[in-house]
Design a protein around this motif. Structure first.
Motif, short mmCIF file in Angstrom:
data_model
loop_
_atom_site.label_atom_id
_atom_site.label_comp_id
_atom_site.label_asym_id
_atom_site.label_seq_id
_atom_site.Cartn_x
_atom_site.Cartn_y
_atom_site.Cartn_z
N SER A 134 69.18 59.64 -64.94
CA SER A 134 68.70 59.37 -63.51
C SER A 134 67.71 58.27 -63.40
O SER A 134 66.63 58.32 -63.72
CB SER A 134 68.14 60.76 -62.83
OG SER A 134 67.75 60.48 -61.72
N LYS A 137 64.88 58.93 -60.87
CA LYS A 137 63.47 60.04 -61.52
C LYS A 137 62.70 59.26 -62.54
O LYS A 137 61.52 59.28 -62.68
CB LYS A 137 64.28 61.16 -62.01
CG LYS A 137 64.58 62.33 -61.03
CD LYS A 137 65.26 63.50 -61.83
CE LYS A 137 65.64 64.71 -60.72
NZ LYS A 137 65.95 65.81 -61.28
N THR A 138 63.62 58.31 -63.24
CA THR A 138 62.91 57.50 -64.25
C THR A 138 61.99 56.58 -63.82
O THR A 138 60.82 56.44 -64.40
CB THR A 138 63.95 56.74 -65.16
OG1 THR A 138 64.93 57.52 -65.67
CG2 THR A 138 63.36 55.79 -66.18
N LEU A 140 60.19 56.84 -60.85
CA LEU A 140 59.21 57.74 -60.38
C LEU A 140 58.28 58.03 -61.35
O LEU A 140 57.10 58.41 -61.25
CB LEU A 140 59.69 59.09 -59.61
CG LEU A 140 60.64 58.45 -58.24
CD1 LEU A 140 60.96 59.99 -57.87
CD2 LEU A 140 59.33 58.06 -57.26
N THR A 141 58.55 58.43 -62.53
CA THR A 141 57.99 58.64 -63.65
C THR A 141 57.20 57.71 -64.71
O THR A 141 56.77 57.73 -65.50
CB THR A 141 58.60 59.64 -64.64
OG1 THR A 141 59.69 58.84 -65.20
CG2 THR A 141 59.00 60.96 -63.90
N GLY A 142 57.32 56.62 -64.01
CA GLY A 142 56.91 55.39 -64.66
C GLY A 142 57.60 54.82 -65.83
O GLY A 142 56.84 54.18 -66.88
N ILE A 144 59.54 56.84 -67.88
CA ILE A 144 60.10 57.94 -68.88
C ILE A 144 61.32 58.36 -68.46
O ILE A 144 61.76 58.72 -67.36
CB ILE A 144 58.77 59.21 -68.84
CG1 ILE A 144 57.47 58.77 -68.84
CG2 ILE A 144 59.47 60.14 -69.71
CD1 ILE A 144 56.59 59.90 -68.77
N MET A 146 64.41 60.15 -67.65
CA MET A 146 64.80 61.49 -67.01
C MET A 146 66.35 61.56 -66.69
O MET A 146 67.03 60.87 -66.73
CB MET A 146 63.83 61.56 -65.55
CG MET A 146 62.45 61.41 -65.71
SD MET A 146 61.46 62.52 -66.79
CE MET A 146 61.87 63.98 -65.52
N SER A 148 69.33 64.34 -64.62
CA SER A 148 69.56 65.46 -63.37
C SER A 148 70.75 66.13 -63.78
O SER A 148 71.61 65.34 -64.39
CB SER A 148 69.47 64.38 -62.34
OG SER A 148 70.50 63.43 -62.28
#
Length: 255
Positions: A134, A137-138, A140-142, A144, A146, A148
């Motif tokens: 995703s 999401k990646t 949003l986590t800076g 990292i 992610m 889904s």
């Protein structure tokens, strides 16, 4: 649908191969394939009964026996007796069909027993859950990585098989016993621990009591079914049709 089947030859001589090839309008190589194994073998199928009859007569004139079977009627099990319960008695077998009909078969009237393997294909829709990368999401986590969950629907094909026994007794309707379609409580104290063991016991008991009946198990092998049904495969083909054709050939040969 009407199928034409050939049977009754002793060996596939060059003359016989030529006769069959000419009658069917096919190459000699194809005709030879239809004659392998001694038959019976379905050689054609027609929607029209008259066309099937014309071909059967043409083949017969070449010295090969032929018969016509109504594949649609067999597929619908028109007039067949489908056994739900049974009970062995002194000189006869009592059966109860799935619609509650009661019938009695003297062992002395039983002429033929055919066993085969029925393979039924079916499909079902399954929900497949997968994890995919995703990007949102990646970010949003800076950075990292992610994932889904993603769901999708997939059509899955499978097969189920079971043994079936066909009983032929004089002019009585074809009677069908299926491994998973019966109650075996008629065995009483002789009832076994599994359906498979009970079905094997049923066959052995019928052969013991109806010792004058012929027995044929070639249809347990799928390859033999394919060889018998030939061009009928994928249309009205079924174990019921293979058994009906085989039974008519064997009973005719017995006279």
């Amino acid at each position: 649908m009407f199928v034409v089947a050939i049977y009754g030859w002793q060996e596939e001589t060059p003359e016989l191969v030529q006769e069959l090839a000419g009658a069917l309008g096919i190459m000699t190589f194809e005709a030879r394939q239809r004659l392998i194994g001694g038959g019976p073998s379905v050689v054609a199928s027609f929607a029209d009964h008259q066309q099937a009859r014309a071909l059967a007569e043409k083949v017969s004139r070449g010295g090969i026996k032929a018969l016509i079977a109504d594949a649609t009627a067999v597929r619908m099990r028109s007039g067949f007796l489908i056994v739900r319960r049974f009970r062995f008695e002194g000189r006869m077998l009592n059966i109860e069909t799935h619609n509650g009909q009661q019938e009695t078969f003297p062992y002395a009237d039983m002429e033929l027993l055919i066993t085969g393997t029925s393979v039924v294909g079916f499909s079902e829709t399954k929900t497949i859950v997968e994890k995919k990368f995703s990007l949102g999401k990646t970010l949003l986590t800076g950075g990292i990585p992610m994932t889904s969950k993603v769901e999708r629907q997939e059509e899955v094909s499978s097969e189920e098989s079971e043994q079936v026994l066909y009983l032929y007794a004089n002019d009585r309707p074809t009677t069908i016993f299926s491994l998973n379609g019966m109650n075996y409580d008629g065995f009483g104290a002789e009832m076994k621990l599994s359906r498979k063991l009970n079905f094997s016991h049923l066959i052995s008991q019928l052969r013991l009591h109806a010792f004058g009946a012929a027995f044929d198990d070639r249809l347990l092998n799928k390859i033999n079914q394919v060889r018998l049904l030939g061009p009928a495969q994928g249309r009205e083909a079924s174990l019921d049709l293979a058994a009906e054709i085989l039974a008519r050939c064997l009973l005719t040969s017995r006279g």
